[in-house]
Scaffold this active site. Structure first.
Site, short mmCIF file in Angstrom:
data_model
loop_
_atom_site.label_atom_id
_atom_site.label_comp_id
_atom_site.label_asym_id
_atom_site.label_seq_id
_atom_site.Cartn_x
_atom_site.Cartn_y
_atom_site.Cartn_z
N ASP A 72 0.95 -0.96 -0.05
CA ASP A 72 -0.09 0.03 0.03
C ASP A 72 0.92 1.12 0.08
OD1 ASP A 72 -1.73 2.24 0.57
OD2 ASP A 72 -2.88 1.07 1.96
N TYR A 172 -10.15 15.63 -9.24
CA TYR A 172 -9.64 14.96 -10.35
C TYR A 172 -8.77 15.75 -11.35
CZ TYR A 172 -9.89 11.43 -14.34
OH TYR A 172 -9.49 10.55 -15.16
N LYS A 176 -4.82 14.98 -11.96
CA LYS A 176 -4.04 14.63 -13.09
C LYS A 176 -2.89 15.64 -13.65
CE LYS A 176 -6.32 10.98 -13.54
NZ LYS A 176 -5.71 9.65 -13.17
#
Length: 302
Positions: A72, A172, A176
């Site tokens: 993780d 979002y 990106k």
């Protein structure tokens, strides 16, 4: 440097682009550590069937050596132990690919910040940004011990496209764009050590989840073009893998240091093709694709 005989870490290689990258580095002869959260005995919150063991077996089947390690990448000690293991077993790290993501179930389409679920948005940023920085923090010191290392940040969208296109929501959008900036920043730090850092985006990726969303398989994926004709410009996850293998084999790859690149753009430079011999270049046509209702994450639900 060619990938043959080199040691690579593909962080986030359970499925999608990460799996394609790992497999192509294996096909080029590399030893590839593949990490992710889903194993044959323990699933992540994705609830998917793909596992890191499968990815490692595909790497080995292509002629490389695949080594699966459950990690993780939000847990710094887990990443530290991973890098210590690579040092103990290999004594080097030549290629680091940060393909970490995990936000498909967290983002909301076309929601301003005040309407988007705050907890989901903040976790999305942790998965998309913190994981990359934690991994770079622990892995890059090993990579720079030898000159010629290659570091790749994987994202969705070129810098040019993302600069003037709003990506769904502030969360979002930031996720990106951040990968591109991280690659640029790492390039400044790595250049004095003879290493190269780039940001790379695939085009419209035919990942496992993308194919499933369209109700097709890799064998009959063209059937989906009956509903969405622009799907014809899509590519397999192996295409971006070949892009990274080509970068690793280029003795002059430092010319790309700090830049935002795409699989299709590099295919024009290096001459590689997708598995079917085609040379897709989705970002040349992406405005039309967006109008046709292309799913949100071109990277194919990594």
């Amino acid at each position: 440097m060619t990938p043959e005989g080199k040691v690579a870490l593909v962080a986030g290689a359970t499925r999608g682009a990460g799996r394609g990258i790992a497999v192509e580095l294996g096909a080029a002869g590399a030893t590839v550590y593949v990490t992710g959260r889903t194993t044959r005995t323990q699933q992540s919150d994705y609830g998917r069937l793909e596992t890191i063991e499968e990815t490692a077996e595909l790497v080995t089947a292509q002629g490389g050596k695949g080594i699966a390690v459950q990690v993780d990448h939000l847990i710094a000690d887990d990443v530290r132990r991973l890098v210590e293991r690579i040092r103990a077993e290999q004594g080097r790290l030549d290629i680091l690919v940060n393909d970490l993501w995990g936000g498909e179930k967290l983002f909301e389409w076309n929601k301003p910040v005040w309407e988007h679920n705050l907890d989901n948005g903040l976790r999305l940023l942790r998965l998309a940004i913190d994981t990359h920085l934690i991994t770079a923090h622990h892995a890059l010191p090993l990579m720079i011990e030898r000159p010629g290392g290659l570091h790749v940040e994987v994202t969705d969208g070129t810098a040019e496209y993302n600069a003037d296109h709003y990506r769904l929501s502030p969360f979002y959008d930031l996720a990106k764009v951040a990968a591109t900036r991280m690659a640029w920043a790492h390039a400044k730090d790595l250049a004095p050590h003879g290493a190269t850092s780039v940001c790379l985006t695939p085009g419209w990726l035919r990942s496992e989840m993308m194919l499933e969303a369209f109700g097709v398989t890799e064998e009959n994926w063209r059937d989906a073009t009956a509903k969405v004709p622009h799907f014809i410009i899509s590519e397999t996850p192996r295409f971006i893998g070949r892009a990274i293998a080509a970068l690793a084999a280029d003795p002059e790859r430092s010319r790309w240091n700090g830049q935002s690149l795409s699989s299709g753009g590099l295919a024009r430079v290096y001459g590689f093709t997708d598995l079917d011999g085609s040379r897709p270049d989705a970002w040349r046509y992406v405005p039309e694709v967006q109008d046709a209702g292309k799913p949100a994450d071109a990277t194919g639900y990594r």
